[in-house]
Design a protein around this motif. Structure first.
Motif, short mmCIF file in Angstrom:
data_model
loop_
_atom_site.label_atom_id
_atom_site.label_comp_id
_atom_site.label_asym_id
_atom_site.label_seq_id
_atom_site.Cartn_x
_atom_site.Cartn_y
_atom_site.Cartn_z
N VAL A 35 47.34 -0.86 0.50
CA VAL A 35 47.87 -1.70 -0.58
C VAL A 35 47.78 -3.16 -0.12
N ARG A 141 59.39 13.67 8.32
CA ARG A 141 57.92 13.58 8.21
C ARG A 141 57.20 14.22 9.40
N LYS A 148 47.88 6.17 7.61
CA LYS A 148 48.43 5.87 6.28
C LYS A 148 47.88 6.88 5.27
N SER A 183 61.22 4.16 3.55
CA SER A 183 60.32 5.11 2.88
C SER A 183 58.96 4.47 2.58
N ALA A 246 53.78 -4.89 2.28
CA ALA A 246 52.90 -5.68 1.42
C ALA A 246 53.48 -5.82 0.02
N1 PDD Z 1 53.85 0.92 1.98
N2 PDD Z 1 56.05 2.00 6.40
C1 PDD Z 1 55.65 2.83 5.40
C2 PDD Z 1 56.03 4.27 5.46
C3 PDD Z 1 54.88 2.31 4.33
O1 PDD Z 1 54.47 3.12 3.34
C4 PDD Z 1 54.56 0.91 4.31
C5 PDD Z 1 53.74 0.30 3.22
C6 PDD Z 1 55.00 0.11 5.37
C7 PDD Z 1 54.67 -1.36 5.45
O2 PDD Z 1 53.31 -1.54 5.74
P1 PDD Z 1 52.52 -2.87 5.28
O3 PDD Z 1 53.30 -4.03 5.77
O4 PDD Z 1 51.21 -2.75 5.92
O5 PDD Z 1 52.47 -2.82 3.76
C8 PDD Z 1 55.73 0.70 6.40
C9 PDD Z 1 52.98 0.53 0.88
C10 PDD Z 1 53.23 -0.86 0.41
C11 PDD Z 1 53.08 1.57 -0.22
O6 PDD Z 1 53.17 2.75 0.14
O7 PDD Z 1 53.01 1.24 -1.40
#
Ligand code: PDD
Length: 286
Positions: A35, A141, A148, A183, A246
């Motif tokens: 994302v 989990r 991811k 989450s 993000a």
């Molecule tokens: N989620 N931890 C988890 C379990 C996540 O799903 C996310 C991001 C993050 C933060 O990662 P980042 O800074 O790279 O976005 C941490 C995205 C936004 C989502 O699932 O929509």
């Protein structure tokens, strides 16, 4: 305005865009995603998310569907066709479509799906001014949360638990009572001694791209950092609690399981980090 989705080489109206019932993303959650936040039609932290995508694909031995540059073209074209100025663009890559069999199929092309949506950023800004509520529950989990994947059922259940308790995010904790992450966010506190704490990424958590960007900013700001896990109890006694992603940028949590954090208002460190993260993300978006 009708929205558009990219699926395997074709842009089509989003409501008509479909994947095959034998897609392994649907059958086995055998796929990964990324994302990006979008500012003024440009993608924030482009390289960070692309690098993590490649890592996730490599870990699962899913073929890289196209070069980073070509994928960048598709992401931006989807943003453009949906007339997104501020919002997010979502990419999903699955192992592909093949008759259902647990083992990897031979010679299958990965499926690539891209969607984009507008987000009214002022809404998140308003939430951040007042701070949001958090709740906690055990982390149920698997052992590879650094990848991811689209296998997000425990995350879905945790977010739903938050919603049912009127909260913004659910922080999950391990068998030691130590917070793993949110989450869909990484979790941080400013502890009783004023030290900024976040769990190290050797543990079973996602290596957040926003988390990495914030760590660099923290260094430049001269904030004292201790990259070490914290317990739910420590979080409840902390001066500040916040989450990063993000989609949330930096979001202060002003209560946890109904316990007020600090004076119940967003703290100075979270507020400052949100401001400078957003300023940098906007400036460096490409
Ligand atoms: N989620 N931890 C988890 C379990 C996540 O799903 C996310 C991001 C993050 C933060 O990662 P980042 O800074 O790279 O976005 C941490 C995205 C936004 C989502 O699932 O929509």
């Amino acid at each position: 305005m009708s929205r558009v989705a990219y699926v395997n080489g074709t842009y089509s109206p989003r409501d008509e865009a479909v994947v095959h019932i034998e897609d392994r993303g649907f059958q086995f959650a055998d796929g990964v995603y990324e994302v990006w936040s979008v500012f003024d039609g440009r993608l924030a932290d482009f390289d960070g998310h692309m690098q993590r995508l490649h890592r996730s694909l490599n870990e699962l031995k899913i073929e890289i569907p196209m070069t980073a540059a070509a994928l960048g073209v598709v992401l931006r074209e989807t943003v453009r066709r949906n007339r997104v100025r501020d919002g997010i663009v979502y990419l999903q890559v699955t192992r592909g479509t093949a008759p259902r069999d647990h083992a990897f199929p031979a010679d299958v092309a990965p499926s690539v799906i891209v969607t984009a949506k507008r987000i009214d950023l002022s809404k998140g800004d308003r939430t951040a001014v007042n701070g949001a509520a958090g709740v906690t529950q055990p982390d149920i989990r698997w052992g590879r949360c650094d990848i991811k994947t689209v296998g997000l059922l425990p995350n879905v259940l945790a977010k739903q638990a938050a919603r049912e308790r009127g909260a913004y995010e659910c922080l999950m904790y391990d068998e030691m009572g130590l917070v793993t992450e949110g989450s869909s966010t990484n979790a941080w506190i400013v502890d009783e001694n004023g030290k900024l704490r976040t769990r190290d990424t050797q543990a079973n958590i996602l290596r957040g791209v926003t988390r990495a960007a914030i760590l660099k900013l923290v260094e430049a700001e001269g904030v004292e950092l201790d990259e070490r896990a914290f317990s739910v109890e420590e979080a409840k006694k902390a001066r500040e609690v916040f989450v990063t992603a993000a989609s949330s940028f930096v979001m202060p949590l002003v209560s946890l399981d109904g316990v007020k954090i600090g004076d119940g208002k967003p703290g100075p460190i979270a507020t400052r980090l949100r401001e400078i993260y957003l300023e940098q993300a906007r400036r460096e978006a490409i």
